[in-house]
Design a protein around this motif. Structure first.
Motif, mmCIF file in Angstrom:
data_model
loop_
_atom_site.group_PDB
_atom_site.id
_atom_site.type_symbol
_atom_site.label_atom_id
_atom_site.label_comp_id
_atom_site.label_asym_id
_atom_site.label_seq_id
_atom_site.Cartn_x
_atom_site.Cartn_y
_atom_site.Cartn_z
ATOM 1 N N THR A 144 6.171 11.430 1.982
ATOM 2 C CA THR A 144 5.883 10.049 1.596
ATOM 3 C C THR A 144 7.176 9.263 1.445
ATOM 4 N N GLN A 194 2.265 1.895 -3.314
ATOM 5 C CA GLN A 194 1.230 2.458 -4.178
ATOM 6 C C GLN A 194 1.112 3.961 -3.936
ATOM 7 N N LEU A 195 1.117 4.309 -2.653
ATOM 8 C CA LEU A 195 1.018 5.719 -2.288
ATOM 9 C C LEU A 195 2.188 6.490 -2.875
ATOM 10 N N LYS A 201 0.836 -1.197 0.000
ATOM 11 C CA LYS A 201 0.000 0.000 0.000
ATOM 12 C C LYS A 201 0.871 1.247 0.000
#
Lengths: 756, 170
Positions: free
Chosen positions: A425, A378-379, A375
């Protein structure tokens, strides 16, 4: 439905990860303990307590999940540590060695659990370590501690009961010692989740009283909750949870009807638990003042036979029969009154304890989330795309020639937010390098004993953060490099003394940021690399044809990365087969890193692993050939020059070479490789970019240098597969795709062409 | 006749249900013939756009395109069928299909329609055929007195060429 199996798997998985973390934490402390102990002295209390706690936690959870082998082993280790803590056993080399090996066994058991789901298959190893441990326990304590060491193989049930008893029996101060803030925090987080499940299931049950699955689910969660409470030493909570569990069991068995009043009682219990947990998270003792009343309340709803058999609660006071709702009402009233908080001495002691670390207990509110790595990736990908999209909007060709003041301002604002978002991120994937570094402590400890060398390992910059993938990939190389440093680099104590060095060799592991890269260096003060030996070996292997005298040091050192290249006269069980450095090279290249070796005979060797900060983004130079735009990684560019006529040489088979200072560099014509029409084909007067990979160079003939830019790396589709000479592609600000050149591949191809 | 792209896309997006997708085919034109692909594989249709050429690829792989941040390869169906190349015009489209979790674009001359062809209207592929493309044929579908050549998307993408390609790459 996947409920049953998935809940269990989840528990086991988190047990495995947590236990591994704990073992990783134990090892450095064990070694610290063995270092600090001098004959006759007792061990440092704090360290011993810490190790004890960690083993105890593993044991607790393992017992809970019924991994009996793990329980047996850790139980024995705990007994030994307890004796050490009480000063009844000295911390000598033997004891710490055995404990280190205990860690190994536990690790193997964990691996076993991970792959097969059970810890069967290591019985003999476990037995062996247990008997070793009890040998360590016995000599001094034969009389006193028989009970502990001669315990028959425990089964898990005994143990969880024992745990509970132990937790209750140990003085409260001890209780607190057993819980690290991290453990407490984890306990609270889990408890909240478990209670949520119970609550949810109860509400569901209200609507559908015959739904066995929800009862099962509630029962399981409650059971885990009870176990955790007992293990964390919250006796009140545990007792009440036990009683609630009994009621839940009755619900499950059908001896108790799932009528509204029962469910009401259950929900009430959940509220009580939640209050207690909230209390704990604020640093309170988590006691339940009117526990016996609540237990009675549960007893009342239980069928009588059940009550007698299960009752562990203090003998219930004879109290008038009250109808359930009334009882609840009464209780609620009681609750609303200011709690009769009369801190007993016990509590006060605990409160003080908590006070000393009050800032810590506040911070329990902070929450970590375990996130699926996929995940996260993906972010990160999405943010990468956002960066591109942002550039596409704010630098849209349609805007050319217009002046929009407001738009400019807004897009500058957007740009800033996007950059911040990108930074954050990317930082999410970053973890401190200390995890990898600390593993080396154990390695050095073992190796120095085996090689009979004295080694002092120093770790610097442990807090430096690296990408998770990077940290996984550098673990193996580090092991090999540290091994090499100790086995080949450092001399024996005698040799060292003879050379006027101190008897103890130094190995320094350092991590630091250095201009867009992470540098991880392994430095030893040993004998250094032997240039002559390496050259002889390279000649022997046919890697060089002449005497190798013209080679630079770094070219010579590069040979040690060849598979099967080893100058060690004898192969030891540690190293010498020449596999290690090959692994180092492969792994580092996988993350687009470089390896630098510097060495001075007699003074030691420094190996520096230079790793890009992130795997997702590179600094690139955008160059144009005809209509195509390529991205060249900035790190591999040496310079760019205009080719003069007298610098060009053409070999018989047509390979062009450009003379750059004293080096002949083969020319790579990208337009031929990629079938595109360039602005100009003549080399003379053309622009070339000199790129370099591991000391070898190539000249790329291009039309124009467009500029520097950050490139978000994207793979070419699976369908396309790997393409020689390309390492991926990136999307430019205008939405077009730019291929990223794989300089390593291009240079190798060019050099091969010259050699052919 | 050919509808415009948007109306076909509407058709595509309307049909989410597995059952209604059965026996539905996305049809397009290459050369003189009409071809059909099972609708379940088709993701979207986009206009022609700049293709970035990738070296060392089989000739029918034209390169890669940027589909909203996703880099996908593009195959020229004409070249794949060994037909003569033709200039791309404003009818030329890229049909994005998804096979085995990989998105791939196919350059076709013209998109036509989404039609239903019941199973009993599909004949097996001709046994004897000299055309190169015949091995990609799944069946011959009959609709409105016309024959559509139904393609096997898997074979179209992953055939012996791919194996060759892989061995070349390695």
């Amino acid at each position: 439905m996947s409920t049953m199996s998935s809940i269990i798997d989840e528990n086991i998985l988190s047990f495995i990860t947590e236990s591994r973390e704990m073992i990783d934490e134990v090892e450095p402390h064990l070694i610290e303990m063995s270092k600090m102990s001098s004959p006759g002295s007792s061990a440092d209390m704090e360290t011993t307590n810490l190790i004890f706690r960690l083993f105890h936690s593993i044991k607790g959870t393992a017992g809970f999940l019924q991994f009996n082998e793990v329980v047996k082993v850790t139980h024995e280790a705990e007994t030994l540590l307890d004796l050490i803590r009480n000063g009844q056993v000295e911390t000598d080399q033997r004891n710490t060695d055995v404990l280190c090996r205990t860690c190994d066994i536990v690790n193997s058991l964990l691996n076993q659990i991970e792959s097969t789901g059970s810890d069967k298959g290591f019985e003999s190893e476990a037995q062996a370590i247990i008997s070793e441990l009890s040998e360590c326990i016995h000599p001094t304590t034969a009389g006193r501690e028989n009970a502990a060491s001669e315990l028959p193989p425990l089964n898990a049930k005994d143990l969880s009961a024992e745990n509970a008893l132990e937790a209750a029996a140990i003085p409260d101060a001890m209780d607190q010692l057993l819980l690290t803030p991290e453990m407490l925090q984890r306990f609270i987080e889990e408890a909240v989740e478990q209670l949520e499940v119970v609550e949810e299931s109860m509400l569901k049950l209200q609507e559908d009283p015959n739904n066995m699955e929800t009862i099962q689910e509630a029962y399981r969660s409650l059971h885990s909750f009870k176990g955790n409470c007992g293990f964390s030493g919250y006796a009140d909570l545990e007792k009440l949870a036990h009683k609630t569990e009994t009621a839940m069991d009755a619900l499950k068995a059908g001896t108790l009807a799932a009528d509204p009043s029962t469910i009401q009682t259950m929900l009430y219990m959940v509220d009580i638990f939640n209050q207690a947990i909230a209390d704990i998270s604020k640093g309170g003792p988590g006691s339940i003042p009117n526990r016996s009343v609540l237990i009675d309340l549960l007893d009342d709803i239980l069928p009588t036979a059940e009550t007698d058999a299960e009752s562990q609660a203090p003998a219930p006071d004879p109290r008038p029969e009250i109808q359930q709702p009334e009882a609840l009402f009464l209780l609620r009233e009681k609750q609303d009154l200011p709690k009769p908080v009369e801190p007993t001495d016990k509590d006060r002691g605990r409160d003080e304890l908590m006070d000393t670390s009050s800032s810590k207990s506040r911070s329990i509110a902070r929450q970590d989330i375990r996130v699926n790595l996929a995940k996260l990736d993906q972010l990160i990908n999405l943010v990468g795309e956002l960066v591109i999209a942002e550039a596409m909007v704010t630098r849209n060709p349609d805007l050319k020639g217009y002046e929009f003041e407001n738009f400019e301002r807004s897009s500058a604002h957007l740009n800033k937010i996007v950059r911040d978002l990108q930074d954050i991120t990317l930082s999410v994937r970053m973890i401190p390098v200390s995890g990898v570094f600390r593993k080396m402590i154990r390695l050095v400890h073992d190796l120095s004993a085996r090689a009979q060398k004295k080694v002092n390992l120093e770790l610097l910059g442990e807090e430096t953060e690296i990408d998770k993938t990077v940290s996984e990939l550098i673990a193996d190389p580090l092991v090999h490099l540290v091994r090499n440093a100790i086995d080949h680099g450092l001399e024996s104590p005698k040799e060292r003394l003879a050379q006027g060095k101190s008897e103890t060799g130094a190995v320094v592991l350092e991590a630091k940021h250095e201009g867009g890269e992470i540098w991880i260096t392994i430095k030893d003060d040993g004998r250094g690399l032997d240039r002559k030996k390496i050259i002889n070996k390279a000649i022997e292997k046919g890697l060089i044809k002449d005497d190798g005298s013209h080679l630079t040091d770094s070219q010579v050192y590069d040979f040690i990365f060849h598979p099967g290249f080893s100058t060690a006269e004898k192969v030891t069980d540690v190293s010498g087969r020449g596999v290690g450095m090959d692994v180092v090279k492969k792994n580092i290249e996988k993350i687009k890193g470089h390896i630098d070796i510097r060495s001075q005979t007699g003074f030691g060797t420094v190996v520096a692993l230079r790793i890009p900060l992130t795997l997702a983004i590179i600094d690139g130079m955008l160059v144009r050939v005809g209509k195509a735009r390529y991205t060249v990684p900035l790190l591999s560019i040496r310079e760019s020059i205009q080719v003069e006529k007298d610098k060009i040489t053409i070999t018989m088979d047509g390979q062009e070479l450009v003379k750059v200072r004293n080096e002949l560099v083969p020319v790579v014509r990208l337009h031929e490789m990629h079938r595109i029409e360039p602005d100009r084909k003549e080399l003379e007067g053309g622009l070339v970019v000199i790129v370099e990979h591991r000391g070898e160079a190539a000249a790329l003939l291009i039309d124009e240098i467009i500029g520097e830019q950050q490139a978000v790396i994207k793979g070419l589709s699976n369908y396309v597969g790997n393409v020689k000479g390309l390492s991926g592609c990136t999307i430019l600000g205008d939405g077009e795709i730019s291929l990223i050149l794989d300089i390593g591949g291009l240079v190798a191809r060019a050099q091969d062409a010259v050699a052919a | 006749m050919a509808k415009d792209i948007t109306s076909i896309e509407d058709d595509l997006y309307d049909e989410d249900d597995e059952d209604t997708q059965k026996n539905r085919y996305f049809t397009f034109q290459v050369g003189d013939e009409e071809y059909g692909l099972e609708i379940i594989h088709v993701i979207e249709v986009i206009g022609m756009q700049k293709i970035t050429e990738v070296p060392d690829m089989p000739d029918f792989v034209k390169g890669v395109i940027n589909l909203r941040g996703q880099v996908i390869p593009v195959m020229d169906v004409r070249t794949r069928f060994k037909m003569a190349p033709r200039e791309y015009d404003d009818r030329t489209c890229i049909v994005v299909i998804n096979i085995r979790d990989t998105a791939i674009g196919m350059v076709v001359d013209k998109v036509s329609d989404v039609i239903d062809i019941p199973e009993d209207q599909v004949d097996p592929p001709p046994k004897i055929s000299r055309s190169v493309g015949s091995r990609y044929i799944k069946g011959m579908g009959k609709a409105d007195d016309k024959v559509k050549i139904l393609l096997d998307a898997g074979k179209l993408l992953y055939d012996e060429e791919l194996q060759q390609m892989e061995s070349k790459v390695d």
